[in-house]
Design an enzyme around this catalytic site. Structure first.
Site, PDB file in Angstrom:
ATOM      1  N   ILE A   9       0.823  -1.220   0.000  1.00 46.37           N
ATOM      2  CA  ILE A   9       0.000   0.000   0.000  1.00 46.37           C
ATOM      3  C   ILE A   9       0.859   1.273   0.000  1.00 46.37           C
ATOM      4  CG2 ILE A   9      -0.308   0.280   2.515  1.00 46.37           C
ATOM      5  CD1 ILE A   9      -3.364   0.695   1.871  1.00 46.37           C
ATOM      6  N   VAL A  31       1.424  -3.275   8.527  1.00 45.95           N
ATOM      7  CA  VAL A  31       1.255  -2.202   7.559  1.00 45.95           C
ATOM      8  C   VAL A  31       1.582  -0.846   8.199  1.00 45.95           C
ATOM      9  CG1 VAL A  31      -1.243  -1.852   7.931  1.00 45.95           C
ATOM     10  CG2 VAL A  31      -0.246  -1.411   5.687  1.00 45.95           C
ATOM     11  N   ASP A  32       1.323  -0.720   9.486  1.00 41.84           N
ATOM     12  CA  ASP A  32       1.626   0.513  10.226  1.00 41.84           C
ATOM     13  C   ASP A  32       3.127   0.829  10.162  1.00 41.84           C
ATOM     14  OD1 ASP A  32       1.242   2.666  11.933  1.00 41.84           O
ATOM     15  OD2 ASP A  32       0.927   1.450  13.726  1.00 41.84           O
ATOM     16  N   THR A 116      -6.935  -7.500  10.258  1.00 40.66           N
ATOM     17  CA  THR A 116      -6.752  -8.910   9.877  1.00 40.66           C
ATOM     18  C   THR A 116      -5.333  -9.432  10.054  1.00 40.66           C
ATOM     19  OG1 THR A 116      -6.306  -8.376   7.565  1.00 40.66           O
ATOM     20  CG2 THR A 116      -8.607  -8.728   8.182  1.00 40.66           C
ATOM     21  N   GLY A 117      -4.452  -8.605  10.612  1.00 44.79           N
ATOM     22  CA  GLY A 117      -3.086  -9.048  10.880  1.00 44.79           C
ATOM     23  C   GLY A 117      -2.968  -9.485  12.323  1.00 44.79           C
ATOM     24  N   TYR A 119      -4.135  -8.194  14.879  1.00 44.36           N
ATOM     25  CA  TYR A 119      -5.373  -8.035  15.653  1.00 44.36           C
ATOM     26  C   TYR A 119      -6.330  -9.215  15.470  1.00 44.36           C
ATOM     27  CZ  TYR A 119      -4.283  -3.291  17.337  1.00 44.36           C
ATOM     28  OH  TYR A 119      -3.731  -2.202  17.980  1.00 44.36           O
TER      29      TYR A 119
HETATM   30  P1  ADP Z   1      -3.937  -5.008  12.423  1.00 44.73           P
HETATM   31  O1  ADP Z   1      -3.165  -4.641  13.660  1.00 44.73           O
HETATM   32  O2  ADP Z   1      -5.083  -4.058  12.151  1.00 44.73           O
HETATM   33  O3  ADP Z   1      -4.349  -6.437  12.400  1.00 44.73           O
HETATM   34  P2  ADP Z   1      -1.681  -5.502  10.546  1.00 44.73           P
HETATM   35  O4  ADP Z   1      -0.770  -4.478  10.003  1.00 44.73           O
HETATM   36  O5  ADP Z   1      -1.109  -6.530  11.453  1.00 44.73           O
HETATM   37  O6  ADP Z   1      -2.901  -4.696  11.234  1.00 44.73           O
HETATM   38  O7  ADP Z   1      -2.385  -6.246   9.336  1.00 44.73           O
HETATM   39  C1  ADP Z   1      -3.402  -5.689   8.576  1.00 44.73           C
HETATM   40  C2  ADP Z   1      -3.339  -6.213   7.144  1.00 44.73           C
HETATM   41  O8  ADP Z   1      -2.365  -5.473   6.431  1.00 44.73           O
HETATM   42  C3  ADP Z   1      -2.944  -7.680   7.022  1.00 44.73           C
HETATM   43  O9  ADP Z   1      -3.874  -8.315   6.149  1.00 44.73           O
HETATM   44  C4  ADP Z   1      -1.551  -7.625   6.405  1.00 44.73           C
HETATM   45  O10 ADP Z   1      -1.320  -8.720   5.554  1.00 44.73           O
HETATM   46  C5  ADP Z   1      -1.622  -6.349   5.610  1.00 44.73           C
HETATM   47  N1  ADP Z   1      -0.333  -5.683   5.289  1.00 44.73           N
HETATM   48  C6  ADP Z   1       0.845  -5.733   5.952  1.00 44.73           C
HETATM   49  N2  ADP Z   1       1.765  -4.947   5.349  1.00 44.73           N
HETATM   50  C7  ADP Z   1       1.144  -4.373   4.276  1.00 44.73           C
HETATM   51  C8  ADP Z   1       1.534  -3.470   3.222  1.00 44.73           C
HETATM   52  N3  ADP Z   1       2.780  -2.962   3.169  1.00 44.73           N
HETATM   53  N4  ADP Z   1       0.610  -3.116   2.298  1.00 44.73           N
HETATM   54  C9  ADP Z   1      -0.645  -3.610   2.332  1.00 44.73           C
HETATM   55  N5  ADP Z   1      -1.084  -4.450   3.280  1.00 44.73           N
HETATM   56  C10 ADP Z   1      -0.204  -4.842   4.242  1.00 44.73           C
END
Ligand code: ADP
Length: 165
Positions: A9, A31-32, A116-117, A119
């Site tokens: 993203i 992703v954060d 979905t990660g 959490y």
């Molecule tokens: P949460 O804490 O809300 O569960 P996460 O970051 O652990 O957030 O995961 C949320 C989603 O983002 C997951 O489906 C993960 O595969 C996805 N994700 C992780 N890195 C990226 C990225 N660079 N771009 C897009 N999606 C990502």
């Protein structure tokens, strides 16, 4: 229009990308972490002024070094089995992010799979909530992108979109 893609993203040239943040808005894993790394330290400095974010709500920041103009941070619910208000909170993440985007003239926006990660929100249930919210707003945006991080996740979203239309 709703588009499903499989991508990082942080690479997207859109008006806003949505971050699956935590309540502090000061960065984390998944992703954060990727968004903070790509946006640069200015994002952390800016977010320190925001006073955190409640679960289900959303806050907006500039995109700084990202190709995206804005980062909309929202905080998904931690999955505790589904009986603790998780579906309503997850829907609120999408709705509040989309409302905030409209208030800032965002025409193109991309979402990761909020919650979905780490959490732990079950992916199929989360995709149904995500797609339903996106569809409710589709005519108010030029493009809403479901940005999946794997082909398997993208296939799931495409299946949900097919069933929902
Ligand atoms: P949460 O804490 O809300 O569960 P996460 O970051 O652990 O957030 O995961 C949320 C989603 O983002 C997951 O489906 C993960 O595969 C996805 N994700 C992780 N890195 C990226 C990225 N660079 N771009 C897009 N999606 C990502």
């Amino acid at each position: 229009m709703i588009e499903v893609i499989s991508a990082d993203i942080t690479t997207l040239e859109v008006d806003a990308i949505v971050n699956a943040a935590n309540n502090s808005l000061l960065g984390g894993g998944g992703v954060d972490g990727a968004i903070h790394r790509a946006a640069g330290p200015e994002l952390l400095a800016f977010n320190r002024t925001l006073g955190g974010c409640a679960t289900g709500e959303a806050k907006i920041s500039p995109g700084f070094r990202l190709p995206a103009r804005h980062v909309i941070s929202t905080v998904g619910p931690v999955w505790r089995g589904g009986g603790q208000g998780e579906p309503g909170l997850l829907r609120s993440c999408y709705v509040n992010s989309l409302e905030l985007a409209l208030a800032h003239d965002v025409r193109t926006i991309a979402f990761p799979g909020i919650g979905t990660g780490v959490y732990g929100y079950p992916k199929e249930q989360a995709a149904i909530i995500a797609v339903t919210a996106m569809q409710a707003y589709a005519d108010r945006f030029e493009k809403i992108i479901a940005c999946c991080f794997s082909e398997a996740d993208a296939a799931l979203y495409r299946e949900v979109l097919k069933v929902n239309t």
